[in-house]
Design a protein around this motif. Sequence first.
Motif, mmCIF file in Angstrom:
data_model
loop_
_atom_site.group_PDB
_atom_site.id
_atom_site.type_symbol
_atom_site.label_atom_id
_atom_site.label_comp_id
_atom_site.label_asym_id
_atom_site.label_seq_id
_atom_site.Cartn_x
_atom_site.Cartn_y
_atom_site.Cartn_z
ATOM 1 N N ALA A 108 1.040 -1.365 0.089
ATOM 2 C CA ALA A 108 -0.188 0.199 -0.015
ATOM 3 C C ALA A 108 0.686 1.020 -0.105
ATOM 4 N N SER A 109 0.170 2.317 -0.968
ATOM 5 C CA SER A 109 1.325 3.636 -1.356
ATOM 6 C C SER A 109 -0.114 5.360 -0.271
ATOM 7 N N VAL A 110 0.511 5.432 0.985
ATOM 8 C CA VAL A 110 -0.484 6.688 0.740
ATOM 9 C C VAL A 110 0.010 8.312 0.247
ATOM 10 N N GLU A 111 -0.510 8.757 0.042
ATOM 11 C CA GLU A 111 0.024 10.068 -0.490
ATOM 12 C C GLU A 111 -0.586 11.290 0.969
ATOM 13 N N VAL A 112 0.228 12.347 0.829
ATOM 14 C CA VAL A 112 -0.400 13.075 2.357
ATOM 15 C C VAL A 112 -0.897 14.676 1.034
ATOM 16 N N ASN A 113 -1.980 14.350 1.601
ATOM 17 C CA ASN A 113 -2.773 15.675 0.403
ATOM 18 C C ASN A 113 -1.685 17.142 0.911
ATOM 19 N N GLN A 114 -1.472 17.978 0.287
ATOM 20 C CA GLN A 114 -0.468 19.116 0.329
ATOM 21 C C GLN A 114 -1.368 20.349 1.217
ATOM 22 N N PHE A 115 -2.094 20.064 0.565
ATOM 23 C CA PHE A 115 -3.087 21.314 1.441
ATOM 24 C C PHE A 115 -3.340 21.183 2.474
ATOM 25 N N VAL A 116 -3.540 19.929 3.666
ATOM 26 C CA VAL A 116 -3.695 18.949 4.649
ATOM 27 C C VAL A 116 -2.427 18.853 5.497
ATOM 28 N N ALA A 117 -1.018 19.193 4.260
ATOM 29 C CA ALA A 117 0.009 18.939 5.070
ATOM 30 C C ALA A 117 0.539 20.941 5.470
ATOM 31 N N GLY A 118 -0.050 21.741 4.438
ATOM 32 C CA GLY A 118 0.443 22.233 4.516
ATOM 33 C C GLY A 118 -0.055 23.413 6.271
ATOM 34 N N VAL A 119 -1.476 23.247 6.553
ATOM 35 C CA VAL A 119 -2.543 23.392 7.711
ATOM 36 C C VAL A 119 -1.592 22.965 8.978
ATOM 37 N N VAL A 120 -1.268 21.138 8.553
ATOM 38 C CA VAL A 120 -0.652 20.696 9.637
ATOM 39 C C VAL A 120 0.642 21.142 9.813
ATOM 40 N N ALA A 121 1.847 21.744 8.873
ATOM 41 C CA ALA A 121 2.652 21.808 9.223
ATOM 42 C C ALA A 121 2.553 23.619 10.402
ATOM 43 N N LEU A 122 1.859 24.467 9.314
ATOM 44 C CA LEU A 122 1.719 25.698 9.948
ATOM 45 C C LEU A 122 0.937 25.472 11.223
ATOM 46 N N GLY A 123 0.004 24.835 10.999
ATOM 47 C CA GLY A 123 -0.992 24.702 12.095
ATOM 48 C C GLY A 123 0.213 24.555 13.602
ATOM 49 N N LEU A 124 0.753 23.432 13.260
ATOM 50 C CA LEU A 124 1.950 23.297 14.487
ATOM 51 C C LEU A 124 3.168 24.103 15.139
ATOM 52 N N VAL A 125 3.172 25.229 14.481
ATOM 53 C CA VAL A 125 4.248 26.501 14.757
ATOM 54 C C VAL A 125 3.638 27.429 15.093
ATOM 55 N N LEU A 126 2.102 27.304 14.981
ATOM 56 C CA LEU A 126 1.640 28.057 14.944
ATOM 57 C C LEU A 126 0.994 28.446 16.450
ATOM 58 N N GLY A 127 1.085 26.612 16.534
ATOM 59 C CA GLY A 127 0.302 26.511 18.044
ATOM 60 C C GLY A 127 1.519 27.062 19.174
ATOM 61 N N ALA A 128 2.531 26.251 18.371
ATOM 62 C CA ALA A 128 4.167 26.832 19.823
ATOM 63 C C ALA A 128 4.101 28.044 20.151
ATOM 64 N N PHE A 129 3.541 28.765 18.821
ATOM 65 C CA PHE A 129 3.439 30.366 18.989
ATOM 66 C C PHE A 129 2.750 30.911 20.053
ATOM 67 N N SER A 130 1.956 30.118 19.357
ATOM 68 C CA SER A 130 0.829 31.332 20.302
ATOM 69 C C SER A 130 0.082 30.542 22.297
ATOM 70 N N SER A 131 1.085 29.406 22.092
ATOM 71 C CA SER A 131 0.967 28.744 23.980
ATOM 72 C C SER A 131 1.491 30.144 24.713
ATOM 73 N N GLU A 132 2.664 30.189 23.898
ATOM 74 C CA GLU A 132 3.351 31.417 24.590
ATOM 75 C C GLU A 132 1.972 32.626 25.600
ATOM 76 N N VAL A 133 1.944 33.123 23.588
ATOM 77 C CA VAL A 133 0.711 34.266 24.078
ATOM 78 C C VAL A 133 -0.599 34.032 25.389
ATOM 79 N N LEU A 134 -0.851 32.604 25.257
ATOM 80 C CA LEU A 134 -2.224 32.139 25.878
ATOM 81 C C LEU A 134 -1.997 32.131 26.701
ATOM 82 N N TYR A 135 -0.461 31.220 27.417
ATOM 83 C CA TYR A 135 -0.455 30.931 28.200
ATOM 84 C C TYR A 135 0.227 32.238 29.655
ATOM 85 N N ALA A 136 0.563 33.119 28.785
ATOM 86 C CA ALA A 136 0.861 34.353 29.486
ATOM 87 C C ALA A 136 -0.575 35.280 29.852
ATOM 88 N N ALA A 137 -0.786 35.188 29.036
ATOM 89 C CA ALA A 137 -2.805 35.599 29.413
ATOM 90 C C ALA A 137 -3.357 34.947 30.680
#
Length: 240
Positions: free
Chosen positions: A97-126
């Motif tokens: 079996a071979s699985v191909e990851v959708n590029q848009f979904v991969a972009g959302v996941v990758a950028l979401g992980l980065v945004l989540g890391a930076f946003s966590s600092e802002v939200l924790y301080a809040a």
Amino acid sequence: MFDFLRLLSFGPDGWGDEIARGALLTIELALVTLPVGIAIGLGVALAKDSKSAAVKMLANAYTTVFRGLPELLTLFIVYYGGQMLLTRLAGLFVEGASVEVNQFVAGVVALGLVLGAFSSEVLYAAIRAVPRGQKEAAAALGLSKMRVFRLVTFPQLWRVALPGLSNNWMVLLKDTSLVSVIAISDLMRQTAIAVGVTKQPFFFYLIACLIYLVFSAISSAVFSRLEARASRGFRRVGGH
């Protein structure tokens, strides 16, 4: 001048429709990623505020990793690494079996992980900015932890976190340009294709700059309105 206008025309003789579709995909990617990143960031911020040392350690490890890695490397890891992992998992059930990851979904996941890391600092301080006495008083009235967070903590942390989250949104908007490397037809990829065909790099990259500036100006206006709305009833320290 007329040659440049023709290059931006819509139809087979111009690149206006391709640039417009790329700009639309860019803003769609950012808008889909925003709630994902904020949700991750809020979860991590709450974990950092936990009384469990293990939970705090995991939350801190997450932010350290994804704040330290270049966004482009995170994108490659999610896209290519995720594809390999899913293919191996699928191979456990279906041989070959071979699985191909959708590029848009991969972009959302990758950028979401980065945004989540930076946003966590802002939200924790809040979260830490909300007076603990208010939460204790609400708990003394018999409110559950969930209701205390929803009725007492969240409305106040939202107001405090908005300026920082608006900065994170601006960074996210710019970081969407990275997804062009995994063949997503965003604004930057469409611009690069237009440059390759027409040999007019200055003109098309200038158009891309103007579009990003328009997105940023609109975003600034929206967040200013949100901050003003969230701050109603609160007087700034030193204000009149």
